[in-house]
Write a protein that holds these residues in place. Structure first.
Motif, PDB file in Angstrom:
ATOM      1  N   ARG A  46     -80.750  -3.927  70.336  1.00 34.34           N
ATOM      2  CA  ARG A  46     -81.649  -4.391  71.409  1.00 34.34           C
ATOM      3  C   ARG A  46     -80.850  -4.817  72.623  1.00 34.34           C
ATOM      4  N   LYS A  47     -79.717  -5.446  72.402  1.00 30.89           N
ATOM      5  CA  LYS A  47     -78.872  -5.862  73.536  1.00 30.89           C
ATOM      6  C   LYS A  47     -78.346  -4.653  74.283  1.00 30.89           C
ATOM      7  N   MET A  90     -79.761  -1.696  74.444  1.00 29.21           N
ATOM      8  CA  MET A  90     -80.904  -1.106  75.161  1.00 29.21           C
ATOM      9  C   MET A  90     -81.217  -1.917  76.405  1.00 29.21           C
ATOM     10  N   LEU A  91     -81.118  -3.212  76.330  1.00 28.48           N
ATOM     11  CA  LEU A  91     -81.379  -4.058  77.490  1.00 28.48           C
ATOM     12  C   LEU A  91     -80.366  -3.807  78.575  1.00 28.48           C
ATOM     13  N   THR A  99     -78.567  -1.067  78.944  1.00 30.89           N
ATOM     14  CA  THR A  99     -78.822   0.296  79.447  1.00 30.89           C
ATOM     15  C   THR A  99     -79.966   0.291  80.451  1.00 30.89           C
ATOM     16  N   ASN A 100     -81.050  -0.393  80.138  1.00 30.86           N
ATOM     17  CA  ASN A 100     -82.206  -0.446  81.053  1.00 30.86           C
ATOM     18  C   ASN A 100     -81.820  -1.089  82.377  1.00 30.86           C
ATOM     19  N   ARG A 101     -81.020  -2.137  82.317  1.00 35.02           N
ATOM     20  CA  ARG A 101     -80.591  -2.781  83.563  1.00 35.02           C
ATOM     21  C   ARG A 101     -79.727  -1.841  84.378  1.00 35.02           C
ATOM     22  N   LEU A 106     -79.710   1.512  84.294  1.00 37.69           N
ATOM     23  CA  LEU A 106     -80.572   2.557  84.849  1.00 37.69           C
ATOM     24  C   LEU A 106     -81.359   2.051  86.040  1.00 37.69           C
ATOM     25  N   THR A 107     -81.803   0.839  85.939  1.00 44.83           N
ATOM     26  CA  THR A 107     -82.567   0.264  87.068  1.00 44.83           C
ATOM     27  C   THR A 107     -81.690   0.151  88.289  1.00 44.83           C
ATOM     28  N   SER A 165     -81.036   3.595  89.716  1.00 43.28           N
ATOM     29  CA  SER A 165     -82.228   4.084  90.408  1.00 43.28           C
ATOM     30  C   SER A 165     -82.298   3.494  91.796  1.00 43.28           C
TER      31      SER A 165
END
Length: 470
Positions: A334-335, A337-338, A340-342, A344-345, A348
């Protein structure tokens, strides 16, 4: 028994003192006038006496008939001869007279109006001949100055009243006037016994015992009261009536005030009843609202309890998940993924910035390239041959050029057309330059683009210098 007096000068009191021992006596009233007001006979009539009234004035004669239906009323005048005479009627008074001089004096002194009427005339003898042999206990004569003429028509031997009462003053005056007729009575064996200031009283000698009753005027021992019609009571009656009227007016005023007060209280009661009804309606409405609100609160409390129960269940489940072994094992994943999401954001956001920057830089360069292509015929022909194969791109570039003012359009001003279509003059072709950028725009460009833009500016400046020298 108390005696009620009606006569104007207590004549009835004096006669009653002398004759009260007589039961159902008889009288003759000459000039009787009103049956009650100032009447000498009214008190005797109340005690059962009856008699004869002689009254020539039609109004009073009719009143006597109505009040004394069981008595004789002779509507005639008396004199010493029979026939007719002219009577001066002074309405609503006891001053009517057959003597013109007195009637004129009343008219002058007191303003009384008089009416002249013709009345029948009899003598006292002929008018009362049916009383021969009958006892007449008293006879009164009040004929306003005509007393002598009346007495001259009297038969003293046939008609012998026990007591004779004759008015002895000039009408409506205290001055006496009896000298001309007094001898008629004394000659007929009548004894003068009393003068009351208005009338002279005579006693027949055959009834001399009655003289003692006239030894003194009316007094407290006569046990007499006055009727309300007596003129002696007028002041007292007027005062009493005034008090009665004042009391009635006060009572009426009090009643009016009470009525107004009652109306006000009734109006107030009506308003209060209306307010009470409105309050009851309001109270009922508020009670209904309270009940509805209470029901709604109970419903919300019930739902709240359900949601709270559900929330507690979900929280319990969440805590169970947090406490589970799988949650602890997947924690590193989960860490990652978190993170990675940050990343990617952030990427972007950077791409969006680069796209906006490229768009800001691409437009000025595209405008400069189109202008250069238009300015060079060979390059222009080649560009057209290529774009003809791609009509959609050609249409897009045409619209861009028109919006940027590089080629003529229906909505472009003439000075822009003159600026774009420069012809084949080489000097004019040399005037097509790339756009000038502001310092802020240059600072926002990447270093590579800044260097390219700097080299282009230098080349343009050299070209301008050469064109100016030529």
């Amino acid at each position: 028994m108390t005696f009620v007096s009606y006569a104007q000068n207590f004549e009835d009191v004096m006669l009653w003192r002398a004759l009260k021992h007589v039961q159902n006596g008889f009288y003759v009233d000459v000039g009787a006038q009103h049956p009650v007001v100032d009447s000498v006979s009214k008190a005797f009539y109340a005690y059962g006496w009856r008699g004869i009234h002689i009254e020539p004035v039609p109004e009073y004669a009719e009143l006597l008939r109505k009040d004394r239906p069981d008595e004789t009323v002779l509507q005639i005048a008396l004199a010493d001869t029979e026939g007719t005479l002219e009577l001066n009627v002074i309405p609503d008074t006891g001053l009517s007279t057959a003597v013109d001089a007195y009637a004129q004096r009343h008219q002058v002194e007191r303003g009384y109006e008089r009416q002249r009427i013709q009345v029948p005339v009899l003598t006292l003898k002929s008018a009362l001949k049916f009383l021969v042999g009958k006892d007449v206990h008293w006879l009164k004569i009040d004929v306003e100055g005509f007393e002598e003429r009346v007495l001259n028509g009297w038969d003293t031997q046939v008609l012998r009243p026990w007591i004779m009462v004759v008015e002895a003053t000039i009408p409506n005056s205290p001055k006496t006037d009896y000298a001309s007729w007094d001898p008629i009575l004394t000659t007929a064996d009548y004894q003068f016994v009393y003068f009351d200031g208005l009338n002279r009283f005579y006693i027949a000698k055959e009834h001399a015992e009655l003289a003692e009753a006239f030894s003194c005027p009316p007094n407290v021992f006569d046990d007499t009261i006055l009727d309300a019609s007596s003129h002696l009571c007028r002041g007292v009656i007027a005062s009493y009536q005034a008090r009665q009227e004042a009391a009635a007016w006060a009572q009426k005023s009090d009643a009016h005030a009470a009525a107004i007060r009652e109306q006000e209280l009734n109006a107030r009661l009506t308003r209060e009843q209306s307010d009470h009804t409105t309050s009851q309606t309001r109270t009922k409405w508020l009670e209904n609202e309270w009940n509805a609100a209470k029901a709604k609160i109970d419903e919300l409390n019930h739902h709240n309890h359900n949601w709270r129960t559900m929330a507690n269940g979900l929280n319990h489940e969440l805590q169970s998940v947090y406490a589970s072994k799988s949650w602890r094992i997947t924690s590193p994943l989960r860490k990652i993924m978190l993170a990675t999401n940050r990343g990617l954001t952030l990427l972007s956001l950077q791409m969006r910035w680069l796209l906006r920057l490229t768009k800001r830089m691409t437009k000025p360069l595209a405008v400069w390239a189109i202008r250069q292509t238009i300015a060079k015929p060979t390059l222009k022909a080649y560009a057209l041959s290529v774009l003809t194969k791609h009509p959609h791109l050609m249409q897009h570039l045409r619209q861009f050029a028109m919006r940027s003012g590089l080629i003529a359009g229906s909505n472009m001003p003439s000075q822009i057309n003159q600026r774009v279509y420069l012809g084949s003059n080489p000097k004019n072709v040399a005037g097509a330059y790339p756009p000038d950028l502001s310092e802020q725009s240059i600072k926002e460009l990447p270093p590579r683009v800044v260097r390219i833009y700097s080299d282009l500016q230098k080349a343009i400046n050299v070209r301008r210098s050469n064109a100016h020298c030529n």
